[in-house]
Scaffold this motif. Structure first.
Motif, PDB file in Angstrom:
ATOM      1  N   HIS A   1      20.040  -8.559  -4.702  1.00  0.00           N
ATOM      2  CA  HIS A   1      19.898  -7.602  -5.807  1.00  0.00           C
ATOM      3  C   HIS A   1      19.454  -6.268  -5.216  1.00  0.00           C
ATOM      4  O   HIS A   1      18.489  -6.216  -4.461  1.00  0.00           O
ATOM      5  CB  HIS A   1      18.856  -8.172  -6.780  1.00  0.00           C
ATOM      6  N   PHE A   2      20.167  -5.197  -5.525  1.00  0.00           N
ATOM      7  CA  PHE A   2      19.759  -3.888  -5.012  1.00  0.00           C
ATOM      8  C   PHE A   2      19.514  -2.901  -6.145  1.00  0.00           C
ATOM      9  O   PHE A   2      20.086  -3.007  -7.224  1.00  0.00           O
ATOM     10  CB  PHE A   2      20.780  -3.328  -4.011  1.00  0.00           C
ATOM     11  N   VAL A   3      18.626  -1.939  -5.863  1.00  0.00           N
ATOM     12  CA  VAL A   3      18.270  -0.893  -6.820  1.00  0.00           C
ATOM     13  C   VAL A   3      18.351   0.452  -6.112  1.00  0.00           C
ATOM     14  O   VAL A   3      17.800   0.618  -5.023  1.00  0.00           O
ATOM     15  CB  VAL A   3      16.847  -1.092  -7.390  1.00  0.00           C
ATOM     16  N   LEU A   4      19.050   1.396  -6.730  1.00  0.00           N
ATOM     17  CA  LEU A   4      19.156   2.761  -6.217  1.00  0.00           C
ATOM     18  C   LEU A   4      18.571   3.719  -7.269  1.00  0.00           C
ATOM     19  O   LEU A   4      18.984   3.673  -8.436  1.00  0.00           O
ATOM     20  CB  LEU A   4      20.611   3.136  -5.944  1.00  0.00           C
ATOM     21  N   ARG A   5      17.637   4.552  -6.843  1.00  0.00           N
ATOM     22  CA  ARG A   5      17.039   5.540  -7.755  1.00  0.00           C
ATOM     23  C   ARG A   5      17.404   6.949  -7.270  1.00  0.00           C
ATOM     24  O   ARG A   5      16.857   7.433  -6.275  1.00  0.00           O
ATOM     25  CB  ARG A   5      15.526   5.354  -7.833  1.00  0.00           C
ATOM     26  N   VAL A   6      18.330   7.556  -7.986  1.00  0.00           N
ATOM     27  CA  VAL A   6      18.821   8.887  -7.610  1.00  0.00           C
ATOM     28  C   VAL A   6      17.968   9.936  -8.313  1.00  0.00           C
ATOM     29  O   VAL A   6      17.876   9.961  -9.546  1.00  0.00           O
ATOM     30  CB  VAL A   6      20.294   9.049  -8.017  1.00  0.00           C
ATOM     31  N   THR A   7      17.371  10.811  -7.533  1.00  0.00           N
ATOM     32  CA  THR A   7      16.507  11.864  -8.079  1.00  0.00           C
ATOM     33  C   THR A   7      17.161  13.231  -7.879  1.00  0.00           C
ATOM     34  O   THR A   7      17.490  13.613  -6.745  1.00  0.00           O
ATOM     35  CB  THR A   7      15.130  11.860  -7.408  1.00  0.00           C
TER      36      THR A   7
ATOM     37  N   TYR B   1      16.214   3.575  -1.994  1.00  0.00           N
ATOM     38  CA  TYR B   1      17.006   2.342  -1.959  1.00  0.00           C
ATOM     39  C   TYR B   1      16.097   1.139  -1.761  1.00  0.00           C
ATOM     40  O   TYR B   1      15.240   1.132  -0.881  1.00  0.00           O
ATOM     41  CB  TYR B   1      18.018   2.437  -0.818  1.00  0.00           C
ATOM     42  N   GLU B   2      16.286   0.130  -2.605  1.00  0.00           N
ATOM     43  CA  GLU B   2      15.530  -1.118  -2.465  1.00  0.00           C
ATOM     44  C   GLU B   2      16.495  -2.296  -2.501  1.00  0.00           C
ATOM     45  O   GLU B   2      17.252  -2.461  -3.457  1.00  0.00           O
ATOM     46  CB  GLU B   2      14.517  -1.253  -3.601  1.00  0.00           C
ATOM     47  N   MET B   3      16.481  -3.104  -1.459  1.00  0.00           N
ATOM     48  CA  MET B   3      17.257  -4.339  -1.445  1.00  0.00           C
ATOM     49  C   MET B   3      16.292  -5.503  -1.666  1.00  0.00           C
ATOM     50  O   MET B   3      15.364  -5.715  -0.887  1.00  0.00           O
ATOM     51  CB  MET B   3      18.006  -4.517  -0.119  1.00  0.00           C
ATOM     52  N   ILE B   4      16.502  -6.216  -2.740  1.00  0.00           N
ATOM     53  CA  ILE B   4      15.667  -7.369  -3.064  1.00  0.00           C
ATOM     54  C   ILE B   4      16.439  -8.603  -2.601  1.00  0.00           C
ATOM     55  O   ILE B   4      17.324  -9.115  -3.296  1.00  0.00           O
ATOM     56  CB  ILE B   4      15.373  -7.428  -4.577  1.00  0.00           C
ATOM     57  N   TRP B   5      16.114  -9.057  -1.395  1.00  0.00           N
ATOM     58  CA  TRP B   5      16.880 -10.145  -0.789  1.00  0.00           C
ATOM     59  C   TRP B   5      16.674 -11.435  -1.568  1.00  0.00           C
ATOM     60  O   TRP B   5      15.556 -11.822  -1.882  1.00  0.00           O
ATOM     61  CB  TRP B   5      16.476 -10.334   0.668  1.00  0.00           C
ATOM     62  N   GLY B   6      17.767 -12.091  -1.893  1.00  0.00           N
ATOM     63  CA  GLY B   6      17.723 -13.345  -2.645  1.00  0.00           C
ATOM     64  C   GLY B   6      17.866 -14.545  -1.750  1.00  0.00           C
ATOM     65  O   GLY B   6      16.971 -14.859  -0.962  1.00  0.00           O
TER      66      GLY B   6
END
Length: 394
Positions: free
Chosen positions: A188-194, A292-297
């Protein structure tokens, strides 16, 4: 021994319906654990509760010493409002057993009953693993932290998943068990564009994160299309984009969430690396920033060839040769945290079809209308018992 499971069918149906009514999420499953432990107490099977979550590990020691085989069931539900209309539907609002974990507990308890009543004939020990949080990919890792593979040392591990995961056209009661990789990794990955918010009439005064995010989404699609060899399966999916509060204003931030799937660990790691690099590069070119955050499953589920063959042979005793499938065109791109057990010990993960069009149990998992064909329950228990018989000997 496995033949005795058929006489449990009605009891298994009744027990599954009790579990189905009390779905709980994640690692804290107090009602589920209480019902599980009550059933183990009835059977006189000793068990130990985890200290870090609601997981339970039970032990059936055979009449003679030998190897130790572990059988696993997951117990958590999903944050889905049930719409099946079943008389035993979820009593917990907004929660549902929409992936069959209620049946996994039930089928393993059925196997436990038969194994415990005939333990004098077993040459070895059976360890029963009832884990939490498969859906969030932490339950098996907690079990490993709790030392589930030791005391006594586990030699092999087997698991089973009910439903329509492989192919809804496969008849209910069929077991699918294949050597090698049978399920993908899932992360699961999360990208926060500012960027810089401003009024929509003067975009030159800001940095539009919606434009940046749009370009990132399009670019990420090219990783699989142009950077992963066509002979290697991989998936990059964007499932959520959130940003903005008004139609005529440019927001300051946009959030993107998605998932990756791969059948090989090197491809899995490559996807994780490139998502971060591409997102950061595009953001910089537009004068924005991207966290960028990769939440490794879980890694890919890889069955041991010998254990898969043993499981297939044991299942064939119960279901007949025509009731077992040992080869499929390609692994399933869904994920399962059973993969962590298979990294520690040889074993196999199986699928039990419960697809029946007439009973409306051929629908997808993680769906408000998900249901299973209850007639297959005794078969799941019997396959577990047959595997134990073949692995430990009598």
């Amino acid at each position: 021994m496995w033949e005795k499971c058929q006489s449990l069918q009605n009891d298994l149906v009744a027990l599954r319906r009790r579990f189905h009514q009390i779905p709980e999420l994640g690692e804290d499953l107090p009602e589920t654990q209480a019902l599980l432990c009550a059933e183990l107490d009835k059977m006189g099977i000793p068990y130990k509760r985890n200290t870090l979550d609601s997981g339970v590990v039970a032990l059936i020691e055979g009449g003679k010493s030998g190897k130790v085989v572990a059988l696993r069931a997951d117990m958590d539900g999903l944050p889905i409002a049930e719409a099946t209309g079943l008389p035993f539907a979820s009593r917990h609002e907004g929660r549902m057993h929409a992936c069959g974990h209620d049946t996994h507990i039930t089928m393993l308890l059925g196997a436990a009953k038969v194994l415990n009543e005939n333990k004098a004939d077993l040459k070895g020990t059976v360890k029963l693993i009832f884990q939490t949080a498969e859906e969030t990919c932490t339950g098996s890792q907690i079990m490993l932290k709790e030392g589930v593979m030791e005391n006594p040392h586990v030699d092999a591990v087997f698991g089973m998943h009910i439903g329509t995961i492989i192919d809804p056209s496969i008849a209910a009661g069929t077991v699918i068990v294949t050597p090698g990789c049978c399920m993908a990794s899932y992360d699961h990955f999360v990208l926060r564009v500012t960027g810089k918010g401003c009024h929509g009439s003067t975009p030159e005064k800001g940095v539009d994160p919606i434009v940046v995010a749009s370009n990132i989404v399009l670019a990420l699609e090219e990783i699989v299309a142009r950077e992963v060899p066509s002979t290697k399966a991989a998936v990059v999916t964007i499932g959520r984009i959130h940003g903005g509060i008004a139609y005529n204003a440019i927001p300051g931030e946009v959030e993107i969430e998605g998932t990756t799937r791969a059948l090989e660990e090197d491809v899995r790691q490559y996807l994780g690396k490139r998502i971060g690099e591409i997102a950061a590069g595009i953001a910089k070119s537009y004068r924005a920033e991207c966290a960028y955050e990769m939440i490794w499953g879980a890694p890919p589920v890889v069955n041991d060839e010998e254990m898969a063959k043993l499981a297939a042979g044991a299942a064939a005793k119960v279901l007949g040769e025509s009731g077992v499938i040992t080869s499929i065109p390609a692994p399933n791109m869904g994920g399962e945290d059973f993969a962590f057990y298979l990294r520690e010990r040889p074993g196999a993960f199986m699928f039990l079809s419960s697809s029946n069009h007439e009973k409306h149990t051929d629908g997808p998992h993680h769906n408000p209308h998900f249901d299973v064909d209850e007639d297959v329950f005794w078969k799941g228990s019997a396959v577990f018992v047959s595997i134990v018989e073949d692995y430990l000997g009598k």
